[in-house]
Design an enzyme around this catalytic site. Structure first.
Site: not given
Ligand SMILES: *Cc1c(COP(=O)(O)O)cnc(C)c1O
Length: 446
Positions: A155, A231, A256-257, A406
């Site tokens: 990400f 992560d 939140y996912k 997606r």
């Molecule tokens: C959703 C996601 C994030 C989100 O980071 P925030 O700090 O909550 O905005 C980070 N890393 C990955 C791999 C994600 O999928």
């Protein structure tokens, strides 16, 4: 520059508000696979969990639970109680009655979902900030090593953090290139050297859904003398994660996912117990102090994982997140993992039957062992198709630039018939050329 967020659905609504839908929304009982989807739903041990989530629009098929999980009904009452009673009536007494240990408590509930123990996980901050804290702590602890290794499936926020942390330590970030779908496992292992302090990867990649073999990569990092930081944002709540089994050192993830914690709900971090006293929080603050109410000016890190807290926990968000995490815990990760894989397999089979003929490409791993609970589809006209799918097809996916759609299959809330119907609607959107009414210019919308 115009900043574009999410799928642009608000703006597309304005464009086509006057156009009546031309796409049959089904269900499609005569289509291949429909009966099988029905049978799978009636045998689904998780089918009843849908009733624990808000759903005021049964026609809408929501395939974005991997970006923002649906609202658990229990979160509504929990947040209301926290606002009206704890804040409204008990006021500051609520800190002692519940709030002060809430970040530990909720961390403890996440722990079994990721193969950790309660004293290894704490809720704090955002995923990005937690990644920074743990990566920087790892580099400081790895005397004489300053390299960080990741891949280009990671990400963007993670790559930004890892690069800034490596640079600050006087080292470098190596971003190992992939084919865009599969984790470059051999190349990653080959990139580890005696200067590597840290290997950090998304356990499940946010676009293709490629899911790493945590055991193998963790062992390879350890063999090279590096620590490993996973992560789990797209893995936790979707697939079985066993951090202890893999011997993982560090992990972060968001709630939140697939954990249904609500918009902007706080993230969590994991530090292997044996490592906790070796690492220091680089964003030291009073919440991570051994004795915050002494108000001493010399920081002493709290024992255990609590030292990775920084400032006051966001209580109202945390209360909502707790409700979402509880639903996942009730269902159990084995059952969730099994259903997620079955939903992706169904989407894949139906993709072959319907979408492969219509110019779409499957942009996720084919190996069921190496994927999560979302899938990526590519098409040259993906942006316009995505807009038409939302508006005419009443399916909410995610558009991911430049050319992919997606589909996230939240095992607690997505049914087999919905997967079947969504792919059929997508095929019909393409066949009916409903996308023709949309601009291909992505910069035109915000
Ligand atoms: C959703 C996601 C994030 C989100 O980071 P925030 O700090 O909550 O905005 C980070 N890393 C990955 C791999 C994600 O999928």
């Amino acid at each position: 520059m115009v900043r574009k967020r999410w799928s642009g659905r608000e703006s597309s609504r304005a464009t086509v508000a006057a156009v009546s839908p031309t796409v049959d929304l089904g269900p499609f009982p005569d289509s291949d696979g429909y009966d099988d989807a029905r049978t799978a739903d009636s045998a689904d041990p998780l089918a009843g969990f849908r009733d624990r989530f808000a759903d005021d629009d049964p026609e809408l098929i929501y395939l974005d639970g991997n970006s923002l999980g649906r609202l658990p009904l229990a979160a509504v009452s929990a947040v209301e109680h926290a606002v009206r009673t704890q804040w409204g009536s008990r006021l500051i007494r609520s800190w002692n009655e519940r709030w002060w240990t809430l970040a530990q408590d909720v961390g403890g509930r996440i722990a079994p979902l990721i193969g950790a123990t309660a004293d290894e996980v704490i809720v704090a901050d955002s995923t990005t900030v937690n990644l920074h804290k743990l990566a920087a702590a790892a580099l400081t602890a790895q005397d004489g090593r300053d390299g960080v290794v990741t891949d280009d499936l990671n990400f963007p926020s993670d790559v930004h953090v890892l690069r800034s942390v490596a640079t600050a330590a006087g080292g470098e970030l190596t971003v190992v290139p992939s084919d865009g779908v599969h984790g470059p496992v051999e190349e990653l292992i080959g990139a580890l050297s005696d200067s590597t302090a840290l290997l950090s990867l998304s356990a499940t990649a946010f676009k293709s859904g490629y899911t790493y073999d945590l055991d193998r990569l963790t062992a390879a990092a350890h063999e090279a003398g590096a620590l490993v930081l996973w992560d789990l944002s797209h893995a936790a709540g979707a697939v079985v994660v066993d951090l202890a089994g893999a011997g993982a050192d560090l992990a972060v993830g968001c709630t939140y996912k697939f954990l249904n914690g609500g918009p902007g709900s706080p993230a969590y971090l994991f530090v292997r117990r044996g490592l906790q006293e070796r690492l220091q929080n680089p964003i030291a603050g009073w919440w991570g102090d051994a004795d915050p109410f002494e108000f001493g000016l010399d920081h002493v890190g709290a024992p255990g994982v609590s030292r990775f807290q920084t400032g006051t926990a966001p209580i109202l968000s945390l209360v909502g997140a707790e409700a979402g995490i509880d639903v996942v815990a009730d269902a159990g990760m084995e059952a969730i993992d099994r259903k997620g894989r079955a939903l992706v397999a169904r989407a894949e089979a139906q993709f072959e039957a319907r979408l492969a003929l219509l110019g779409m490409r499957w942009a996720s791993p084919r190996d069921p062992a190496r994927r999560g609970a979302h899938a990526l589809l590519a098409h040259d006209d993906a942006w316009r198709i995505c807009q038409a799918l939302i508006e005419h097809g009443r399916v909410i996916p995610d558009f991911r630039a430049p050319d992919t759609i997606r589909l996230g299959f939240a095992p607690l809330t997505t049914s087999h018939v919905e997967v079947h119907t969504a792919i059929e609607r997508l095929a019909r959107v393409i066949e009916s050329d409903a996308a023709a009414g949309y601009s291909a210019d992505r910069s035109a919308v915000t």
